[in-house]
Design an enzyme around this catalytic site. Structure first.
Site, mmCIF file in Angstrom:
data_model
loop_
_atom_site.group_PDB
_atom_site.id
_atom_site.type_symbol
_atom_site.label_atom_id
_atom_site.label_comp_id
_atom_site.label_asym_id
_atom_site.label_seq_id
_atom_site.Cartn_x
_atom_site.Cartn_y
_atom_site.Cartn_z
ATOM 1 N N GLY A 54 64.131 18.835 15.138
ATOM 2 C CA GLY A 54 64.337 20.264 14.973
ATOM 3 C C GLY A 54 64.215 20.658 13.512
ATOM 4 O O GLY A 54 64.498 19.866 12.610
ATOM 5 N N SER A 55 63.778 21.888 13.255
ATOM 6 C CA SER A 55 63.752 22.389 11.879
ATOM 7 C C SER A 55 65.182 22.730 11.446
ATOM 8 O O SER A 55 66.113 22.688 12.245
ATOM 9 C CB SER A 55 62.862 23.627 11.789
ATOM 10 O OG SER A 55 61.514 23.266 12.009
ATOM 11 N N GLY A 56 65.328 23.073 10.177
ATOM 12 C CA GLY A 56 66.651 23.414 9.647
ATOM 13 C C GLY A 56 67.281 22.302 8.841
ATOM 14 O O GLY A 56 68.402 22.446 8.359
ATOM 15 N N HIS A 57 66.543 21.177 8.700
ATOM 16 C CA HIS A 57 67.066 20.036 7.938
ATOM 17 C C HIS A 57 66.240 19.786 6.685
ATOM 18 O O HIS A 57 66.275 18.693 6.130
ATOM 19 C CB HIS A 57 67.056 18.780 8.806
ATOM 20 C CG HIS A 57 67.747 18.929 10.117
ATOM 21 N ND1 HIS A 57 69.079 19.237 10.200
ATOM 22 C CD2 HIS A 57 67.298 18.823 11.392
ATOM 23 C CE1 HIS A 57 69.430 19.314 11.488
ATOM 24 N NE2 HIS A 57 68.361 19.069 12.222
ATOM 25 N N LYS A 105 65.294 10.177 15.529
ATOM 26 C CA LYS A 105 66.745 10.355 15.406
ATOM 27 C C LYS A 105 67.351 10.406 16.806
ATOM 28 O O LYS A 105 66.776 10.996 17.718
ATOM 29 C CB LYS A 105 67.079 11.649 14.646
ATOM 30 C CG LYS A 105 66.496 11.696 13.246
ATOM 31 C CD LYS A 105 67.143 12.751 12.354
ATOM 32 C CE LYS A 105 67.004 14.168 12.847
ATOM 33 N NZ LYS A 105 65.594 14.607 13.076
ATOM 34 N N ASP A 110 64.941 14.604 21.411
ATOM 35 C CA ASP A 110 63.984 13.849 20.589
ATOM 36 C C ASP A 110 63.597 12.542 21.272
ATOM 37 O O ASP A 110 62.417 12.166 21.304
ATOM 38 C CB ASP A 110 64.596 13.524 19.208
ATOM 39 C CG ASP A 110 64.771 14.768 18.337
ATOM 40 O OD1 ASP A 110 64.597 15.891 18.845
ATOM 41 O OD2 ASP A 110 65.096 14.616 17.149
ATOM 42 N N HIS A 219 73.904 19.501 13.246
ATOM 43 C CA HIS A 219 73.668 20.787 13.915
ATOM 44 C C HIS A 219 74.979 21.521 14.109
ATOM 45 O O HIS A 219 75.081 22.421 14.932
ATOM 46 C CB HIS A 219 73.002 20.577 15.269
ATOM 47 C CG HIS A 219 71.863 19.633 15.224
ATOM 48 N ND1 HIS A 219 71.991 18.293 15.499
ATOM 49 C CD2 HIS A 219 70.567 19.829 14.885
ATOM 50 C CE1 HIS A 219 70.812 17.707 15.351
ATOM 51 N NE2 HIS A 219 69.931 18.608 14.972
#
Lengths: 333, 333
Positions: A54-57, A105, A110, A219
């Site tokens: 996921g994006s945001g990392h 991860k 995922d 998250h």
């Protein structure tokens, strides 16, 4: 929570466009399906190293694409797994004939999607190995995870496997490096504040002004305990104790100490954390042979930090020191 | 506002201790008086490049000490000018016989103290030149400044002058590079949230949940206007317009576009800002020949960004590309 964004549903694509425009010498952004690959992919004869999530990392994973680290990264929507078609297309794009390693991860989406992509790629004749990172000692099973969550060790695995691939080691050996990192690293994080997913628009969780959460996920998944805010030194003791207990680190072991910022915590504080974490590691007889301090696996604007300890051997030390040239990590080239 | 700190009055010294422990190959931290110098200082025959200012803007300045950039940095207390004795001691420590350049951000305390230190150093026979950076177009005169504030151009000046010094250019020429940067760069910033000085313990200013401040200073000094939050693209237009108007940038000019994070804004948002800023620059006929995107001159945990445009010539381009090896910027070595 206020953000520098336009439409919430455009955050990932606009950010990728900006990222690709900033690093044209290193990467190309591809859309439909979305992935970021080395500008010179595929590199003939080299194992391709792929990660995603996921994006945001950010900078993980796209910021780690480049010589000496990842060949490609698949960004999902914010905090949402990328899809198998992204992973398959990226796998094809970086296969230089020596196969592709998937660094995954441990989050249910995922795992499932990378498994499907690996199967599809193998059906096309591309050799694929997958290694799952699950270094977070905070909790067993979590909101999006069966077993332990994959966190800070992912950054280290991407660097170390990227270096091994750059040396033209075969796929089985690059995967073996990844398993050594997965086995030898432990992490734990904490948060002072929540993050807010753009399309949700409000904080993921509520955390009163005088409280913190120990063992938080990247998250915002629940951690081990909510408690009154303590001093940095006390917090670092709380993070280091379970990390040190979990893996049989032994006096004289060389380690890499990684102090990670969650996104909203400034460097001035991360160095205070590093100071204490290093002191604790040395008190336990460990030799802090290498370190990494900064925001490398973030949770949007969350304030907080995580600490990762990785046991080093001579080979991992040399792989760590090998040149790397990415937006997020760069040395020796 | 919650912070990862111990005693507020120990923030700077503990952070410096952690920083020095993380980068023993690059720097040494000195205390009483406090400064950070290259591990190999002084470099014989090379102009020493010194900067400094209040802490809270990390990685600036300490994170820019190393080959190809600063020889030393003097950190003051948070948002407080360092003292002349720090600057004098650092000047002595990095004088390799070719003199020392002081790069000074335009804040009244910094100006006064660097002037005093320069006089004292000259009295000891050390050649010193000083250049003042005043690139912030937001306001004329401010809380701590007569004239324009020194902001993002400082990072660029430190890199470019460091490269010039590394080439063994004489002091007058390194200072001339600094003046070219000071003359050819313009910046403007904005904030979504306030920062909080550790020993004060509460936000420096109040900014409602639906408002932003355009033209903010790096210590939270008042900007040009408070207004309702807008989209990232609209905000970038508001930052770029006064920057582009102020300096006679001309079609075909090559520029370095620097999108800076204020500390609490994650990379995913900075790339959205970069995307639009680059588009606007190109719409004005500028060639974005180089860029820098990330949190390099921060304001503790403030959320927001600033944009700096620097006009490049062939010499500045080559100096930008020259190797640099610091905690905060690293390439080519």
């Amino acid at each position: 929570m206020k953000k520098l964004i336009n439409q919430p549903d455009q955050v990932v694509s606009e950010s990728l466009q900006g990222f690709a425009a900033a690093y044209p010498d290193l990467v190309r952004a591809h859309f439909d399906p979305t992935y970021i690959a080395r500008a010179d992919a595929p590199v003939k004869g080299k194992v391709g190293v792929l990660s995603g999530g996921g994006s945001g990392h950010e900078p993980m994973h796209g910021g780690f694409v480049g010589p000496g680290m990842l060949d490609a990264a698949c960004p999902g929507a914010v905090f949402t797994s990328p899809t198998p078609d992204q992973m398959l297309e990226a796998t094809r794009a970086i296969d230089g004939g020596a196969g592709v390693l998937h660094i995954v991860k441990n989050y249910t989406g995922d795992i499932m999607n990378f498994e499907m992509a690996a199967e599809l790629a193998r059906a096309e004749g591309i050799e694929v190995e997958s290694v799952v990172i699950q270094d977070d000692v905070a909790v067993k099973d979590s909101l999006y995870t069966a077993g332990r969550r994959g966190v800070g060790a992912t950054v280290l695995a991407e660097k170390l496997c990227g270096a091994a691939a750059e040396q033209r080691r075969p796929l089985a050996e690059v995967a073996a490096v990844c398993r050594r990192v997965a086995d030898g690293a432990r992490s734990m994080g904490m948060a002072l504040t929540s993050c807010a997913v753009p399309h949700v628009g409000r904080p993921t969780f509520d955390l009163p002004e005088d409280e913190m959460e120990i063992g938080i996920g990247i998250h915002g998944e629940p951690g081990r305990a909510r408690m009154k805010l303590r001093s940095a030194d006390e917090i670092v003791e709380m993070l280091m104790a379970p990390v040190l207990e979990d893996l049989p680190f032994q006096r004289g072991d060389r380690v890499l100490l990684f102090v990670n910022g969650m996104g909203g915590t400034p460097l001035i504080e991360l160095y205070i954390v590093y100071r204490k974490a290093r002191e604790i590691a040395e008190r336990h007889g460990l030799i802090v042979a290498r370190n990494l301090v900064g925001p490398y696996i973030t949770s949007l604007e969350m304030a907080g930090c995580s600490i990762t300890l990785l046991k080093l051997d001579d080979d991992l030390l040399n792989l760590w020191d090998a040149p790397v040239k990415t937006a997020g990590l760069r040395w020796g080239c």
